[in-house]
Scaffold this motif. Sequence first.
Motif, PDB file in Angstrom:
ATOM      1  N   GLY B 390      41.829  43.702  33.957  1.00  0.00           N
ATOM      2  CA  GLY B 390      40.687  43.930  33.083  1.00  0.00           C
ATOM      3  C   GLY B 390      39.965  42.636  32.732  1.00  0.00           C
ATOM      4  O   GLY B 390      38.988  42.641  31.984  1.00  0.00           O
ATOM      5  N   GLU B 391      40.445  41.490  33.266  1.00  0.00           N
ATOM      6  CA  GLU B 391      39.766  40.219  33.012  1.00  0.00           C
ATOM      7  C   GLU B 391      38.352  40.252  33.600  1.00  0.00           C
ATOM      8  O   GLU B 391      38.100  40.923  34.607  1.00  0.00           O
ATOM      9  N   ASP B 392      37.466  39.471  32.977  1.00  0.00           N
ATOM     10  CA  ASP B 392      36.059  39.465  33.390  1.00  0.00           C
ATOM     11  C   ASP B 392      35.863  39.347  34.899  1.00  0.00           C
ATOM     12  O   ASP B 392      35.002  39.987  35.478  1.00  0.00           O
ATOM     13  N   GLU B 393      36.688  38.514  35.541  1.00  0.00           N
ATOM     14  CA  GLU B 393      36.502  38.267  36.974  1.00  0.00           C
ATOM     15  C   GLU B 393      36.575  39.546  37.806  1.00  0.00           C
ATOM     16  O   GLU B 393      36.027  39.622  38.891  1.00  0.00           O
ATOM     17  N   PHE B 394      37.312  40.552  37.284  1.00  0.00           N
ATOM     18  CA  PHE B 394      37.465  41.783  38.052  1.00  0.00           C
ATOM     19  C   PHE B 394      36.440  42.848  37.660  1.00  0.00           C
ATOM     20  O   PHE B 394      36.405  43.911  38.252  1.00  0.00           O
ATOM     21  N   THR B 395      35.643  42.608  36.622  1.00  0.00           N
ATOM     22  CA  THR B 395      34.847  43.705  36.074  1.00  0.00           C
ATOM     23  C   THR B 395      33.346  43.482  36.149  1.00  0.00           C
ATOM     24  O   THR B 395      32.591  44.172  35.483  1.00  0.00           O
ATOM     25  N   VAL B 396      32.917  42.499  36.973  1.00  0.00           N
ATOM     26  CA  VAL B 396      31.476  42.353  37.171  1.00  0.00           C
ATOM     27  C   VAL B 396      31.025  43.418  38.163  1.00  0.00           C
ATOM     28  O   VAL B 396      31.499  43.456  39.292  1.00  0.00           O
ATOM     29  N   GLY B 397      30.130  44.295  37.733  1.00  0.00           N
ATOM     30  CA  GLY B 397      29.640  45.356  38.621  1.00  0.00           C
ATOM     31  C   GLY B 397      30.744  46.278  39.079  1.00  0.00           C
ATOM     32  O   GLY B 397      30.728  46.794  40.191  1.00  0.00           O
ATOM     33  N   ARG B 398      31.737  46.455  38.223  1.00  0.00           N
ATOM     34  CA  ARG B 398      32.878  47.285  38.596  1.00  0.00           C
ATOM     35  C   ARG B 398      33.445  47.886  37.315  1.00  0.00           C
ATOM     36  O   ARG B 398      33.442  47.249  36.277  1.00  0.00           O
ATOM     37  N   LEU B 399      33.922  49.102  37.386  1.00  0.00           N
ATOM     38  CA  LEU B 399      34.481  49.754  36.198  1.00  0.00           C
ATOM     39  C   LEU B 399      35.765  49.076  35.762  1.00  0.00           C
ATOM     40  O   LEU B 399      36.490  48.488  36.572  1.00  0.00           O
ATOM     41  N   HIS B 400      36.084  49.217  34.494  1.00  0.00           N
ATOM     42  CA  HIS B 400      37.336  48.694  33.972  1.00  0.00           C
ATOM     43  C   HIS B 400      38.502  49.459  34.605  1.00  0.00           C
ATOM     44  O   HIS B 400      38.385  50.656  34.871  1.00  0.00           O
ATOM     45  N   ASP B 404      39.003  53.019  36.536  1.00  0.00           N
ATOM     46  CA  ASP B 404      38.980  52.924  37.999  1.00  0.00           C
ATOM     47  C   ASP B 404      40.344  52.442  38.482  1.00  0.00           C
ATOM     48  O   ASP B 404      40.704  51.286  38.289  1.00  0.00           O
TER      49      ASP B 404
END
Lengths: 575, 575
Positions: B390-400, B404
């Motif tokens: 759930g860190e920012d790096e994984f959630t740009v333009g992507r659901l939490h 997901d």
Amino acid sequence: MAALRSEIRVGAYHDSLSLLELQLALSNLPGVLDAGVAMGTDANKDILAQSHLLTPEARTAAPDDLVIVVRAEDDAAAQAALCQVDELLARSRRDMEQDYRPKSLESAAKMMPDAQWVLVSVPGRYAAEVARQALRLGKHVFLYSDNVTLSDEVSLKQTAAAKGLLVMGPDCGTAIVNGVGLGFANRVRRGPIGLVAAAGTGLQQVSTCIHQLGSGITHAIGTGGRDLSDAVGAVTARQGLDLLSRDPDTRVIVLLSKPPSPSVARELLRMAQDADKPVVVDFIGYGPPARRVGNLHFVSTLDEAARLAVELSAEAGGGGSERQTEPEPAGFAPGQCYLRGLFSGGTLAYEALLLLQGYVPAVYSNAPLSEEYRLADSLISQGHTIVDLGEDEFTVGRLHPMMDNDLRIRRLRQEAADPEVAAILLDVVLGFGAHPDPAGQLAPAIAEARARAQEAGRRMEVVAIVVGTDEDPQDLGTQVLRLEQAGARVETSTDAAVQYIGPLLQAINPNLATSRPVSVDLSVLHRPVAVINVGLESFAESLAAQDVPVIQVEWRPPAGGNERLMAILEKMKGK
Amino acid sequence: MAALRSEIRVGAYHDSLSLLELQLALSNLPGVLDAGVAMGTDANKDILAQSHLLTPEARTAAPDDLVIVVRAEDDAAAQAALCQVDELLARSRRDMEQDYRPKSLESAAKMMPDAQWVLVSVPGRYAAEVARQALRLGKHVFLYSDNVTLSDEVSLKQTAAAKGLLVMGPDCGTAIVNGVGLGFANRVRRGPIGLVAAAGTGLQQVSTCIHQLGSGITHAIGTGGRDLSDAVGAVTARQGLDLLSRDPDTRVIVLLSKPPSPSVARELLRMAQDADKPVVVDFIGYGPPARRVGNLHFVSTLDEAARLAVELSAEAGGGGSERQTEPEPAGFAPGQCYLRGLFSGGTLAYEALLLLQGYVPAVYSNAPLSEEYRLADSLISQGHTIVDLGEDEFTVGRLHPMMDNDLRIRRLRQEAADPEVAAILLDVVLGFGAHPDPAGQLAPAIAEARARAQEAGRRMEVVAIVVGTDEDPQDLGTQVLRLEQAGARVETSTDAAVQYIGPLLQAINPNLATSRPVSVDLSVLHRPVAVINVGLESFAESLAAQDVPVIQVEWRPPAGGNERLMAILEKMKGK
């Protein structure tokens, strides 16, 4: 031989739920082996690469571009899948029961004037602006979006605080207000426990555990993970604490955070001490000053936070009984406010510093907890001071203060003569090796200091921590008696001494009251919740499922997400 | 009009007890108002100045010079006082019952071959050399002196550890060995509790409190305040812990320190876990990972440390019962040793990292507890790893990842295929806003991962932390059932999950055993104590008062304290 095909849509915006649904739909098409749909950020490209979905074309995509990749059994299947993208995207449009979707927050607010909350989950770089609009409209903000800058967070929260509004977030995953879950939230029984959390899944863990233990919660206020940093200064946590302190239904408060800034933690804890109800604190991974300081109860795990909160809320009375017996602050002259601690034992001095954190803002020392509170000159106290006279600087060519009371007695006189000093704390360590009769030397000095202060119209409180046993060569009983006869209060541990002196210092330092933001009106907790949702539609659906009036804004990024155009528009707005 | 007179004795050495006695004696002479006697260090000059005792002459004194100052009613009285200095100094010579005083450690050791301890309290700059001599003679060292350099401490302790000898200190104020107090020590009842303390007055506070609670101690081992630093690496604390672990009389151990280096703390705690008896830990001001981790019990204050130790020692059995039920490590293939945690909740990931500290040395993460354990690439695990998806790096333009599961499922497959992975830990967060059926997606992936591992001859342990209530939209019962049917073990908190997985990891990572110094022979605790004392005579007197055989060395600084001559002598010795 599997075929890989991709398509790039420059500057195309779709919310991430739609992208996920597109990816799943593509994966399920006949002949398709795997699919990837993501914005073209470096992180997303790395993730595509790991699933063997990064085509040379996708590699060139910009962060604003939508990347769609399909791996299929053959090229025809891959092509066929890509041809269906538009249809699948259209299908992914949720069919919420909402005939008309306003295009702006303003029109949404007009459609539902009772909505006191705006839930924002648009991409991070747009989120601050949407939140700003919401605040202008006088709405509380639940800011789910992450990737919001720290400076935006600070300015949003300051704006909100000045207006008596809340900004939960950014990166606030969860909250429960008046029984309604915002963002991610579990359905938790209502009950006597209120939560303030800078830790989203921490809030969920504790609230579900409280439910499982048969109890329930009043409200759970999320703050976003950075709220307890120095930059943000816990604006939202302080508002939340203030609200729950005033909320008559909340009998116990739980305060959760990953390790906060020490100075922010201190201020927040002092504010929590005024709550007049028990506050269970879990600053996960942060050393608690003690298991209990007045109404503050420190725990180490989320599990334990829930258990203790349930236990405390079950105790008769709940709040109220928590107030410590008020110390008697009578007799001090105006201006008398400081504590001076003169220690021979380093560990005792250190523990005193730690424990005093719970009561007063800053304690200076020659061996401070943090460098900002180091005494400029060990020989001269400032504000509240704890001196460790056993530090190396005092013991070159000189006996340790456990053997030599001379230095301490001189310092005691000096401190007692200071009109700003109200209390003196010292340790008296007995045992082999120590001075054969420390009380014999210290007691007359204490009596003298107290007498002089009295002559000058001042009260001088002296507390002695005596460490010793009844078998020690000095005779513990006589030592204690002499100190008491000289007018000192005797305790046998630092903990006990600070439990006495801490509340006294608070009583004579009324200006310690922490600065509070403009109070948020309690009605935010008690009015039925209505929400304007900007961003992920699934959040609106969750609210609808909770029978909460909700209106979905048909949000699109300004200028279609085109960065250059956005910059021009901003300039034209004269910002 | 008061008169101030001073005398400087260049390079004169007297122990600090004699100086204090001289000062007191001068103060008590007729007509004398105040007196100061100290070595001419800057710190001491400041102290003299504060008492209005710093003459222009004294201001010029060097650190090796003895400064004697008298303030008297008139010049004649001041002069008369200074004339008596030699006589008073001679009188201050203690009259211990010791006919002959050896001039060296060697001769003292010959006079009392049974003495296994050398107590060193000479000034700091000479102390390391005296301690070195003691070690050469095969003696344990109690090093009271402070102002000893860190590098001297490191070399002394390494030398000692290699020989199975103890160096308590430098700046070790107190210890109790086999009932005998060394340095400052209270007379404490003997009983079932052993102490290891890098906190002198902490040791005294806890031991006296244990006494007052009606219990008592076996031994209390001081280490000096710097022992738990990175540089020293807790050599003495580890020796002490090892001794008390093996000592059959010690049923409960108390481990005290001011905040230690985190890596040293971790290693020491792992060693404490092997103790097979309860260990109460008070790393004062250091965030404990939990209230209890196996046999480790964390407390926040000295008071509490004493109380809990007494309570634990009173429990039937004391030790032994503490051993957790051993987890079943069967079924893992050789090389399977690592844990991989795939979290959607940041707080849960963080708490898992904290709690795992109690079991395994290093856990890497994209959101690590300290930077040294940051993953080079968030997409690739190394060693034990906890990823917060759930860190920012994984959630740009992507659901939490709470909505997901795609990314998590891909990563699960990747981890399960790694032959070094033995266990996978994941959180499943239910509630509004979250995925409507996470178990529906995760369970098949878990079952598949376990099946594939089994085909390859490996066991794959999967533990799921489910956060939710029975009122959540996903139906908690069904979610749990699906995960369990897929072969996952389900827990409802991070704490419970780590309590299961931690011991399992320890069981399959036998190389976690910490490096121990050469064991110190247990006889050091059980042989009657005999001591050679170098430095403060009052320590010898305290030992004599405890009926301990003691021999006082007639120590003088080399070359009479003359720095230049000392340097020449050192050179001549070819050092």
